[in-house]
Write an enzyme that holds these catalytic residues in place. Sequence first.
Site, PDB file in Angstrom:
ATOM      1  N   GLU A  54      -5.432  -8.204  -1.329  1.00  0.00           N
ATOM      2  CA  GLU A  54      -6.120  -8.037  -0.043  1.00  0.00           C
ATOM      3  C   GLU A  54      -7.563  -7.678  -0.307  1.00  0.00           C
ATOM      4  OE1 GLU A  54      -4.671  -5.464   3.063  1.00  0.00           O
ATOM      5  OE2 GLU A  54      -2.583  -5.882   2.555  1.00  0.00           O
ATOM      6  N   GLU A  60       0.828  -1.218   0.000  1.00  0.00           N
ATOM      7  CA  GLU A  60       0.000   0.000   0.000  1.00  0.00           C
ATOM      8  C   GLU A  60       0.858   1.264   0.000  1.00  0.00           C
ATOM      9  OE1 GLU A  60      -4.049  -1.765   1.987  1.00  0.00           O
ATOM     10  OE2 GLU A  60      -2.811  -0.532   3.268  1.00  0.00           O
TER      11      GLU A  60
HETATM   12  C1  BGP Z   1      -4.444  -2.974   4.837  1.00  0.00           C
HETATM   13  C2  BGP Z   1      -3.118  -3.493   5.307  1.00  0.00           C
HETATM   14  C3  BGP Z   1      -3.140  -4.756   6.082  1.00  0.00           C
HETATM   15  C4  BGP Z   1      -4.427  -5.049   6.799  1.00  0.00           C
HETATM   16  C5  BGP Z   1      -5.682  -4.551   6.153  1.00  0.00           C
HETATM   17  C6  BGP Z   1      -6.909  -4.515   7.015  1.00  0.00           C
HETATM   18  O1  BGP Z   1      -4.475  -1.596   4.856  1.00  0.00           O
HETATM   19  O2  BGP Z   1      -2.231  -3.711   4.233  1.00  0.00           O
HETATM   20  O3  BGP Z   1      -1.972  -4.866   6.794  1.00  0.00           O
HETATM   21  O4  BGP Z   1      -4.371  -5.097   8.133  1.00  0.00           O
HETATM   22  O5  BGP Z   1      -5.533  -3.271   5.611  1.00  0.00           O
HETATM   23  O6  BGP Z   1      -6.858  -3.401   7.853  1.00  0.00           O
HETATM   24  P1  BGP Z   1      -7.108  -3.509   9.401  1.00  0.00           P
HETATM   25  O7  BGP Z   1      -6.195  -4.559   9.887  1.00  0.00           O
HETATM   26  O8  BGP Z   1      -6.787  -2.183   9.954  1.00  0.00           O
HETATM   27  O9  BGP Z   1      -8.532  -3.870   9.548  1.00  0.00           O
END
Ligand code: BGP
Length: 476
Positions: A364, A171
Site C-alpha cells: 500500500e 496492518e
Molecule cells: C490503510 C488501510 C487501507 C486504506 C489506507 C488508506 O491504513 O489498510 O484499508 O484505506 O490505509 O487510508 P484511508 O482510506 O483512511 O485514506
Amino acid sequence: MAMFPENFLWGGATAANQCEGAYNEGGKGLSIQDVWPHGMAGGVTDAPTQDNLKLAGIDFYHRYKEDIALLAGMGFKVFRLSIAWSRIFPNGDDESPNKEGLAFYDQVFDECHKYGIEPLVTLSHYETPLHLAKQYDGWRDRRLVTFFARYCETVFRRYKDKVKYWLTFNEINTVLQAPFMGAGVMTPREKLTRQDIWQIMHHEFVASAEATRLLHEIIPGAKMGCMVIAMPAYPYTPDPADALRALAIEESNFAFTDVQARGWYSPRALRQMEREGAQIVAKPGDEHLMRENPVDFIAFSYYMSLCASAHPEKYQSGGGNVFFGLKNPALKTSQWGWQIDPVGLRSALIKLYARYQKPLFVVENGLGARDTLVKGDDGPTVQDDYRIRYLNDHIWQMGLAISEDGVEVMGYTAWGCIDLVSASTAEMEKRYGFIYVDRQNDGSGTLARYRKKSYFWYRDVIKTNGGALTPPDEEA
Ligand code: BGP
C-alpha cells in the site's frame, strides 16, 4: 539505470469492505464495517444504516469484470484484494462455508488469471465478522484462532490452484490504537489494559503462524506475508532523548514483524511486557508453532513518516491514519494532513531488510486527494498530476532502495488503484485511484468508471519496468 528486477510485481491494492458493496448479498454475513458508518470518526450502529458508504462500496461485487479489465489495461502483474471473511463464514464461527461466497472469489480469481494477473489475497482486512465481534469480543477470545484457521484452511483448499500470495492480518499493528478496526474488539480502547492488548496480539500471532503452517501444507510453494504499517520515526531535534523516543516508536512497530518474521517475541518486547505487568496466556505448543512457521515475506503499507520528541508538548502535532506524530516542518502534507515523505519509504525498506533479510512487498502506498472530473479527448478524466508526482517520487525511492541499497522487493501495489471508500474516514471523496468512480460522499453518482491521467502514466511505468519514472524534482 535499471532499478527494478525483471519479475517485479507491479499492481494495485483494494480491500473487500471498501469496494465490494453487496453487503447482504450472496449469503454474506455482516462484518464490523457494515455497522461502522463513519470510520475512526464515529461509533458503531445497531444495524447497517443508509449513511454507510461501504454497504454499496463501488459495487465491485457486480462490476469486477469491468474493473479487472481496466486494471489489466494498465498491465497489472498483481492485484491485491481481500476475501471478506463473512462472505465465506457469515458468522465467523459457522461449521461449514457459504458456497456462494466461495464461488464469487473463484470468478474473481479466474478473471485475474484471464489477464495474467496474480492475486495477492489478504485474509483479514479490517473486516472481522460482526458476530465474532459481538459474541466473543473479537480477537480477545482465543477461540478466534480456531475459527480463523477453519476459514484459512477452507480458502487455501478451494483456491490452491489460483492464489500463490497471501497476507494474514492487514496492518496488524493498528491493534495498538484501534483494536475494534484491527481485531474486532468491541470493548472501547480506553477500557483495555496492556495485558489485553498483548493477549489480542498473541492470539493473532498464533493464528498467523497456524495460517502459514496450513498454507505451506496445502499449497506447496505458496508464500505467506505479514502486513504492518511502516512508519519511520525521526527525532524532532538532535537531542538524544528525542532520538530514543523515535527509536521506541519504531521498536513498537518492529515488535510485530519480529514475531511474525522470526517466530517469537524479542527480548525488548518481553521486557516491556514484564514492566507493564502483562503476562501472555499462551497454550503449550504456541511457541513451537510460532517459531516453526514464520512468514515468507514482509509486506507493509507506507503513507508517511512521523516525528517524535521527548517533549511533544512543545511542538505541533501532525495528521495521520492511526498513528500520530509531530508535524515535520521539512515536509508537505496531503489534503488530509498526512506528511508526504518519499525518502521515508526508502528508509523503511532499508530498516526492514537490514533487520530480517526477508523479501519485502510494498502493498500500500498512495495519495488520497480530492479529484475533479474534467472533459478529456476520450471522455471524462482527471488531471491528477499531484498523484503522479507523489507516486513517481515514492516509486523512485523504492527503486533506489533496490538498486543502491540491495533491498529485495517483490513488488508494489498502489493503494486504492480504483477509487474506493476510505478506511479511516469512510468517505468516497478521499480518492487514491488511477480510475475515477462516480460516487460521491452523499452516496449519489452513476458508479461509472473513468481513467485518470495517472492511469496512462502508471501503464507506462509498468510497461517500461520503471523506465518511465522521472527523477524527483526538488522544487515540485
Ligand atoms: C490503510 C488501510 C487501507 C486504506 C489506507 C488508506 O491504513 O489498510 O484499508 O484505506 O490505509 O487510508 P484511508 O482510506 O483512511 O485514506
